[in-house]
Write a protein that holds these residues in place. Sequence first.
Motif, mmCIF file in Angstrom:
data_model
loop_
_atom_site.group_PDB
_atom_site.id
_atom_site.type_symbol
_atom_site.label_atom_id
_atom_site.label_comp_id
_atom_site.label_asym_id
_atom_site.label_seq_id
_atom_site.Cartn_x
_atom_site.Cartn_y
_atom_site.Cartn_z
ATOM 1 N N PHE A 29 0.839 -1.197 0.000
ATOM 2 C CA PHE A 29 0.000 0.000 0.000
ATOM 3 C C PHE A 29 0.874 1.246 0.000
ATOM 4 O O PHE A 29 1.961 1.257 0.566
ATOM 5 C CB PHE A 29 -0.917 0.026 1.224
ATOM 6 C CG PHE A 29 -1.992 -1.014 1.176
ATOM 7 C CD1 PHE A 29 -3.075 -0.876 0.313
ATOM 8 C CD2 PHE A 29 -1.939 -2.133 1.976
ATOM 9 C CE1 PHE A 29 -4.071 -1.835 0.258
ATOM 10 C CE2 PHE A 29 -2.927 -3.099 1.934
ATOM 11 C CZ PHE A 29 -3.998 -2.943 1.070
ATOM 12 N N GLU A 30 0.389 2.300 -0.646
ATOM 13 C CA GLU A 30 1.109 3.577 -0.660
ATOM 14 C C GLU A 30 0.846 4.282 0.667
ATOM 15 O O GLU A 30 -0.245 4.783 0.920
ATOM 16 C CB GLU A 30 0.653 4.458 -1.811
ATOM 17 C CG GLU A 30 1.408 5.751 -1.902
ATOM 18 C CD GLU A 30 0.953 6.606 -3.079
ATOM 19 O OE1 GLU A 30 1.256 7.820 -3.052
ATOM 20 O OE2 GLU A 30 0.315 6.075 -3.995
ATOM 21 N N ILE A 31 1.870 4.326 1.516
ATOM 22 C CA ILE A 31 1.755 4.867 2.868
ATOM 23 C C ILE A 31 1.973 6.371 2.846
ATOM 24 O O ILE A 31 2.908 6.873 2.223
ATOM 25 C CB ILE A 31 2.804 4.215 3.799
ATOM 26 C CG1 ILE A 31 2.602 2.700 3.862
ATOM 27 C CG2 ILE A 31 2.779 4.847 5.184
ATOM 28 C CD1 ILE A 31 1.297 2.250 4.454
ATOM 29 N N ILE A 32 1.115 7.094 3.569
ATOM 30 C CA ILE A 32 1.259 8.534 3.728
ATOM 31 C C ILE A 32 1.449 8.804 5.219
ATOM 32 O O ILE A 32 0.556 8.526 6.023
ATOM 33 C CB ILE A 32 0.035 9.285 3.180
ATOM 34 C CG1 ILE A 32 -0.113 8.955 1.698
ATOM 35 C CG2 ILE A 32 0.157 10.777 3.427
ATOM 36 C CD1 ILE A 32 -1.460 9.207 1.130
ATOM 37 N N VAL A 33 2.633 9.306 5.589
ATOM 38 C CA VAL A 33 2.956 9.591 6.986
ATOM 39 C C VAL A 33 2.411 10.968 7.335
ATOM 40 O O VAL A 33 2.580 11.923 6.582
ATOM 41 C CB VAL A 33 4.484 9.526 7.230
ATOM 42 C CG1 VAL A 33 4.823 9.909 8.660
ATOM 43 C CG2 VAL A 33 5.010 8.142 6.906
ATOM 44 N N LEU A 34 1.756 11.066 8.472
ATOM 45 C CA LEU A 34 1.221 12.347 8.940
ATOM 46 C C LEU A 34 2.341 13.088 9.655
ATOM 47 O O LEU A 34 2.593 12.874 10.830
ATOM 48 C CB LEU A 34 0.029 12.109 9.870
ATOM 49 C CG LEU A 34 -1.127 11.322 9.244
ATOM 50 C CD1 LEU A 34 -2.165 10.973 10.286
ATOM 51 C CD2 LEU A 34 -1.725 12.080 8.098
ATOM 52 N N GLU A 35 3.057 13.929 8.923
ATOM 53 C CA GLU A 35 4.281 14.574 9.418
ATOM 54 C C GLU A 35 4.067 15.412 10.667
ATOM 55 O O GLU A 35 4.968 15.554 11.466
ATOM 56 C CB GLU A 35 4.898 15.440 8.321
ATOM 57 C CG GLU A 35 5.431 14.649 7.154
ATOM 58 C CD GLU A 35 6.582 13.728 7.520
ATOM 59 O OE1 GLU A 35 7.310 14.007 8.489
ATOM 60 O OE2 GLU A 35 6.748 12.724 6.830
ATOM 61 N N PHE A 42 0.145 7.267 10.399
ATOM 62 C CA PHE A 42 0.108 7.177 8.940
ATOM 63 C C PHE A 42 -1.245 6.680 8.472
ATOM 64 O O PHE A 42 -2.095 6.280 9.278
ATOM 65 C CB PHE A 42 1.211 6.256 8.431
ATOM 66 C CG PHE A 42 1.006 4.795 8.775
ATOM 67 C CD1 PHE A 42 0.441 3.923 7.860
ATOM 68 C CD2 PHE A 42 1.390 4.306 10.010
ATOM 69 C CE1 PHE A 42 0.252 2.590 8.179
ATOM 70 C CE2 PHE A 42 1.215 2.973 10.329
ATOM 71 C CZ PHE A 42 0.638 2.114 9.415
ATOM 72 N N PHE A 43 -1.453 6.746 7.157
ATOM 73 C CA PHE A 43 -2.665 6.180 6.587
ATOM 74 C C PHE A 43 -2.396 5.728 5.166
ATOM 75 O O PHE A 43 -1.397 6.053 4.552
ATOM 76 C CB PHE A 43 -3.829 7.174 6.652
ATOM 77 C CG PHE A 43 -3.784 8.294 5.650
ATOM 78 C CD1 PHE A 43 -4.495 8.224 4.461
ATOM 79 C CD2 PHE A 43 -3.046 9.444 5.899
ATOM 80 C CE1 PHE A 43 -4.463 9.253 3.549
ATOM 81 C CE2 PHE A 43 -3.008 10.483 5.002
ATOM 82 C CZ PHE A 43 -3.716 10.392 3.811
ATOM 83 N N PHE A 44 -3.327 4.933 4.651
ATOM 84 C CA PHE A 44 -3.345 4.561 3.246
ATOM 85 C C PHE A 44 -4.800 4.400 2.840
ATOM 86 O O PHE A 44 -5.693 4.325 3.686
ATOM 87 C CB PHE A 44 -2.539 3.285 2.967
ATOM 88 C CG PHE A 44 -3.072 2.033 3.598
ATOM 89 C CD1 PHE A 44 -4.081 1.299 3.004
ATOM 90 C CD2 PHE A 44 -2.555 1.591 4.799
ATOM 91 C CE1 PHE A 44 -4.570 0.147 3.590
ATOM 92 C CE2 PHE A 44 -3.023 0.437 5.390
ATOM 93 C CZ PHE A 44 -4.045 -0.288 4.780
ATOM 94 N N ALA A 45 -5.052 4.405 1.545
ATOM 95 C CA ALA A 45 -6.404 4.253 1.027
ATOM 96 C C ALA A 45 -6.491 2.968 0.220
ATOM 97 O O ALA A 45 -5.538 2.566 -0.451
ATOM 98 C CB ALA A 45 -6.772 5.441 0.159
ATOM 99 N N CYS A 46 -7.649 2.333 0.316
ATOM 100 C CA CYS A 46 -7.898 1.100 -0.422
ATOM 101 C C CYS A 46 -9.396 1.002 -0.689
ATOM 102 O O CYS A 46 -10.186 1.052 0.252
ATOM 103 C CB CYS A 46 -7.399 -0.098 0.381
ATOM 104 S SG CYS A 46 -7.692 -1.675 -0.432
ATOM 105 N N GLY A 47 -9.766 0.901 -1.945
ATOM 106 C CA GLY A 47 -11.172 0.757 -2.293
ATOM 107 C C GLY A 47 -12.042 1.908 -1.841
ATOM 108 O O GLY A 47 -13.193 1.716 -1.482
ATOM 109 N N GLY A 48 -11.499 3.117 -1.832
ATOM 110 C CA GLY A 48 -12.260 4.284 -1.407
ATOM 111 C C GLY A 48 -12.343 4.471 0.095
ATOM 112 O O GLY A 48 -12.998 5.384 0.570
ATOM 113 N N VAL A 49 -11.688 3.606 0.864
ATOM 114 C CA VAL A 49 -11.686 3.705 2.327
ATOM 115 C C VAL A 49 -10.283 4.084 2.782
ATOM 116 O O VAL A 49 -9.299 3.524 2.310
ATOM 117 C CB VAL A 49 -12.106 2.366 2.979
ATOM 118 C CG1 VAL A 49 -12.055 2.470 4.496
ATOM 119 C CG2 VAL A 49 -13.480 1.954 2.513
#
Length: 70
Positions: A29-35, A42-49
């Motif tokens: 999954f493409e991880i996005i760290v909340l700096e 962190f979070f990632f999105a999958c299937g609109g969630v």
Amino acid sequence: MQTPGLNHIILTVSNTARSRAFYGDLLGFEIIVLEQDPDKSFFFACGGVQFFFFPSRQPLPNDRFSEFRI
């Protein structure tokens, strides 16, 4: 009541670095760290969630439930 579906899920984990490695490196999954967060949530999105991961915090004395615990 009807809903259009899920928008986001929030998970409390014991080790955000280990969770990032599992979801990012192993599952891809493409991880996005909340700096702005010092614990590197962190979070990632999958299937609109969106799946948000936050570190566990210590519970309050005599507390039976806390959304900040695993």
